[in-house]
Design an enzyme around this catalytic site. Structure first.
Site, PDB file in Angstrom:
ATOM      1  N   LYS A   1      -9.008   7.236 -18.495  1.00 26.03           N
ATOM      2  CA  LYS A   1      -9.398   7.831 -19.766  1.00 26.03           C
ATOM      3  C   LYS A   1      -8.210   7.838 -20.746  1.00 26.03           C
ATOM      4  O   LYS A   1      -7.717   6.780 -21.084  1.00 26.03           O
ATOM      5  CB  LYS A   1      -9.974   9.218 -19.500  1.00 26.03           C
ATOM      6  CG  LYS A   1     -10.962   9.266 -18.309  1.00 26.03           C
ATOM      7  CD  LYS A   1     -12.233   8.491 -18.517  1.00 26.03           C
ATOM      8  CE  LYS A   1     -13.069   8.343 -17.248  1.00 26.03           C
ATOM      9  NZ  LYS A   1     -13.392   9.577 -16.529  1.00 26.03           N
TER      10      LYS A   1
ATOM     11  N   TYR B   1     -17.118  17.178 -13.871  1.00 26.01           N
ATOM     12  CA  TYR B   1     -17.464  15.758 -13.816  1.00 26.01           C
ATOM     13  C   TYR B   1     -18.439  15.545 -12.649  1.00 26.01           C
ATOM     14  O   TYR B   1     -18.190  16.005 -11.524  1.00 26.01           O
ATOM     15  CB  TYR B   1     -16.183  14.948 -13.609  1.00 26.01           C
ATOM     16  CG  TYR B   1     -16.430  13.472 -13.496  1.00 26.01           C
ATOM     17  CD1 TYR B   1     -16.829  12.739 -14.613  1.00 26.01           C
ATOM     18  CD2 TYR B   1     -16.291  12.823 -12.286  1.00 26.01           C
ATOM     19  CE1 TYR B   1     -17.070  11.387 -14.501  1.00 26.01           C
ATOM     20  CE2 TYR B   1     -16.531  11.468 -12.171  1.00 26.01           C
ATOM     21  CZ  TYR B   1     -16.927  10.752 -13.291  1.00 26.01           C
ATOM     22  OH  TYR B   1     -17.176   9.421 -13.178  1.00 26.01           O
TER      23      TYR B   1
ATOM     24  N   ARG C   1       0.852  -1.206   0.000  1.00 21.39           N
ATOM     25  CA  ARG C   1       0.000   0.000   0.000  1.00 21.39           C
ATOM     26  C   ARG C   1       0.877   1.241   0.000  1.00 21.39           C
ATOM     27  O   ARG C   1       0.582   2.227  -0.664  1.00 21.39           O
ATOM     28  CB  ARG C   1      -0.943  -0.010   1.215  1.00 21.39           C
ATOM     29  CG  ARG C   1      -1.633   1.327   1.435  1.00 21.39           C
ATOM     30  CD  ARG C   1      -2.911   1.263   2.261  1.00 21.39           C
ATOM     31  NE  ARG C   1      -2.874   0.347   3.379  1.00 21.39           N
ATOM     32  CZ  ARG C   1      -2.177   0.531   4.518  1.00 21.39           C
ATOM     33  NH1 ARG C   1      -1.492   1.644   4.702  1.00 21.39           N
ATOM     34  NH2 ARG C   1      -2.187  -0.372   5.465  1.00 21.39           N
TER      35      ARG C   1
ATOM     36  N   ASP D   1      -8.185  19.555 -13.161  1.00 26.73           N
ATOM     37  CA  ASP D   1      -8.533  18.223 -13.662  1.00 26.73           C
ATOM     38  C   ASP D   1      -8.205  18.216 -15.149  1.00 26.73           C
ATOM     39  O   ASP D   1      -8.897  18.819 -15.961  1.00 26.73           O
ATOM     40  CB  ASP D   1     -10.023  17.939 -13.402  1.00 26.73           C
ATOM     41  CG  ASP D   1     -10.410  16.516 -13.803  1.00 26.73           C
ATOM     42  OD1 ASP D   1      -9.742  15.936 -14.682  1.00 26.73           O
ATOM     43  OD2 ASP D   1     -11.394  15.992 -13.249  1.00 26.73           O
TER      44      ASP D   1
HETATM   45  C1  LIG Z   1     -13.891   9.939 -15.235  1.00 24.75           C
HETATM   46  C2  LIG Z   1     -13.526  11.257 -14.694  1.00 24.75           C
HETATM   47  C3  LIG Z   1     -13.220  11.435 -13.343  1.00 24.75           C
HETATM   48  C4  LIG Z   1     -13.309  10.301 -12.338  1.00 24.75           C
HETATM   49  O1  LIG Z   1     -12.371   9.313 -12.592  1.00 24.75           O
HETATM   50  P1  LIG Z   1     -12.590   7.744 -12.285  1.00 24.75           P
HETATM   51  O2  LIG Z   1     -11.351   7.119 -12.798  1.00 24.75           O
HETATM   52  O3  LIG Z   1     -13.839   7.311 -12.999  1.00 24.75           O
HETATM   53  O4  LIG Z   1     -12.751   7.621 -10.802  1.00 24.75           O
HETATM   54  C5  LIG Z   1     -12.829  12.705 -12.922  1.00 24.75           C
HETATM   55  N1  LIG Z   1     -12.779  13.744 -13.779  1.00 24.75           N
HETATM   56  C6  LIG Z   1     -13.082  13.611 -15.083  1.00 24.75           C
HETATM   57  C7  LIG Z   1     -13.005  14.799 -15.974  1.00 24.75           C
HETATM   58  C8  LIG Z   1     -13.479  12.381 -15.588  1.00 24.75           C
HETATM   59  O5  LIG Z   1     -13.801  12.254 -16.874  1.00 24.75           O
END
Ligand SMILES: *Cc1c(COP(=O)(O)O)cnc(C)c1O
Length: 382
Positions: A202, A105, A53, A177
């Site tokens: 993503k 998001y 961890r 983000d």
């Molecule tokens: C998908 C997404 C998240 C969250 O990420 P996860 O991997 O699904 O927990 C946060 N911000 C954006 C812009 C996203 O597209």
């Protein structure tokens, strides 16, 4: 990596940063250290790893690579984008305040509005395209300015440098983000952000086969606080998941070029379609922040959204009729996806002022042959 007089470029870092051949065998690819613990020579004497961890060599390789790609001093990998967001939220204390965009998001909004509200964290969502509205929203207890650009699902583009300056004046952390753009298209640290956040699920992973998240930044004290949370709360990726993201990141540059080119062609095609009433894509000259996007991004990415004559009912029919575009949540993989945000990814903001139009269709444009993608949309829209 052998030293060279010039700084290595993005694609070189993606393939080599943190990924020297392995010491024991010379394996060119970073091994998946699928272990939960590491033997110690004597109490307190180890090779830098104790418990899985707290740290794992495959994860370290990923963290080093992500930091290099963002032009940051450090990176930290998490089990998901939300686990990374949760670690940032854990920096706050009761009475602290967060300013966030009004098109983020859905899960990010939900985390602050419905989990950390119970810890006494206040939240204000504003249209961050309006810098004065952001300045007015900032209070003495504002500790975080949360910047998501381009935004999801309306593809609003925010001025990272200007917002980071507002945050800095308020002694708040500017968090970007960077999931939609990826570090190939946009480098928030250089623009003054304190922290960059990713859902590596993503574009960084890029193949819709892993869930992961990451943070990157320059400040060493901030790294220590976040690494403490990462270990204390435990939202870490497993070694195989870290390896999948590391492998995906190697091709990020070439994929983003193709995602961007395909999305640009589709956005231009949609903009001319008689049944389409609106297209949101930063690469269109008609996009209200096109000039800012040009300044801030290398290209405009693979995400776009649009509205149709016939509204929600027709939009849902179109989304169900595509054959190459799979009707699915998520984004950023090599394959094209279509979804209706309000009914799917953004259900958590239904009924709030963050809710997108019910008939909005979002595309994650993949890297298939673009003419096939356009033909698919043409038959679905009819
Ligand atoms: C998908 C997404 C998240 C969250 O990420 P996860 O991997 O699904 O927990 C946060 N911000 C954006 C812009 C996203 O597209």
């Amino acid at each position: 990596m052998k030293s060279s007089p010039r700084k290595p470029g993005f694609e070189t870092l993606a393939i080599h940063a943190g990924q020297d051949p392995e010491g024991l065998t010379g394996a060119v690819t970073v091994p998946i250290f699928q272990t939960s613990t590491f033997a110690q020579e004597a109490v307190g004497k180890n090779k830098g790893y104790e418990y899985g961890r707290t740290g794992n060599p495959t994860r370290t390789a990923l963290e080093t690579c992500l930091a290099a790609l963002e032009g940051a001093r450090w990176g930290l990998a998490f089990a998901s984008g939300m686990a990374a967001s949760d670690a940032v939220a854990h920096l706050l204390s009761k009475g602290d305040h967060v300013v966030m965009g009004d098109d983020v998001y859905g899960g990010t909004y939900r985390l602050f509005a419905r989990v950390f509200d119970r810890a006494g964290i206040d939240l204000t969502a504003v249209d961050m395209r309006k810098l004065d509205a952001v300045r007015r929203a900032v209070r003495s207890r504002t500790k975080l300015v949360w910047i998501e650009t381009p935004s999801n699902p309306l593809l609003k583009v925010l001025d990272i440098a200007a917002l980071a300056e507002i945050a800095q004046k308020a002694r708040a952390l500017a968090v970007v983000d960077n999931t939609f753009a990826s570090p190939y298209l946009q480098r928030p640290i250089k623009l003054g952000a304190d922290l960059v956040l990713h859902s590596t699920t993503k574009y960084l992973g890029g193949h819709s086969d892993v869930v992961g998240g990451a943070l990157a930044g320059n400040d060493a004290e901030l790294r220590d606080r976040l690494a403490f949370v990462q270990n204390a709360a435990g939202g870490v990726p497993g070694p195989f998941d870290a390896w999948l993201v590391l492998r995906g990141a190697k091709t990020l540059g070439v994929r983003m070029d193709r995602h961007s080119a395909n999305a640009q062609a589709i956005a231009e095609w949609l903009a001319e379609h008689p049944k389409v009433t609106r297209v949101n894509y930063p690469g269109l000259a008609t996009h209200p922040q096109h000039a800012l996007a040009r300044r801030q991004m290398r290209a405009f990415g693979g995400m776009l959204s649009f509205e149709l004559r016939g509204g929600e009912t027709f939009a849902k029919r179109v989304a169900a009729r595509t054959k190459i575009f799979a009707l699915a949540e998520s984004l950023g993989g090599v394959e094209s996806l279509v979804e209706i945000p309000l009914a799917m990814t953004h259900g958590s903001v239904r009924g709030t002022k963050l809710a997108p139009p019910a008939g909005l269709v979002r595309l994650s444009v993949g890297i298939e042959t673009v003419d096939d993608l356009i033909d698919d949309l043409a038959q679905a829209i009819g």
